[in-house]
Motif scaffolding. Structure first.
Motif: not given
Length: 82
Positions: A37-45, A52-62
């Protein structure tokens, strides 16, 4: 109790606790979700209009970048100690 005994006692308790757990993934699910959730929040910012799919990918990279940063800091610290 000295530090060595305290450490041994803690390891013993951890092994007993995990031996009593048939499904370790379910036991740690809340912690993993909170961490992600922390990384998803950063991705959304970073990408407020992303899907949602893009956020999940970005979160995984973060997340990967975070752990890589920790590994780099650890390697530098070990090198400095030598």
């Amino acid at each position: 109790m000295n530090p060595t005994e305290r450490s041994m006692r803690a390891r013993l308790a951890a092994h007993i606790s995990w031996a009593n757990t048939l499904d370790p993934a379910s036991r740690t699910a809340k912690a993993r979700a909170a961490s992600m959730g922390r990384f998803e929040k950063q991705g959304r910012e970073k990408h407020p209009d992303a899907t949602e799919e893009q956020i999940a990918r970005v979160a995984q990279h973060l997340k990967s970048a975070y752990f890589q940063r920790l590994a780099l800091a650890s390697a530098k610290s070990r090198r400095k100690k030598r």
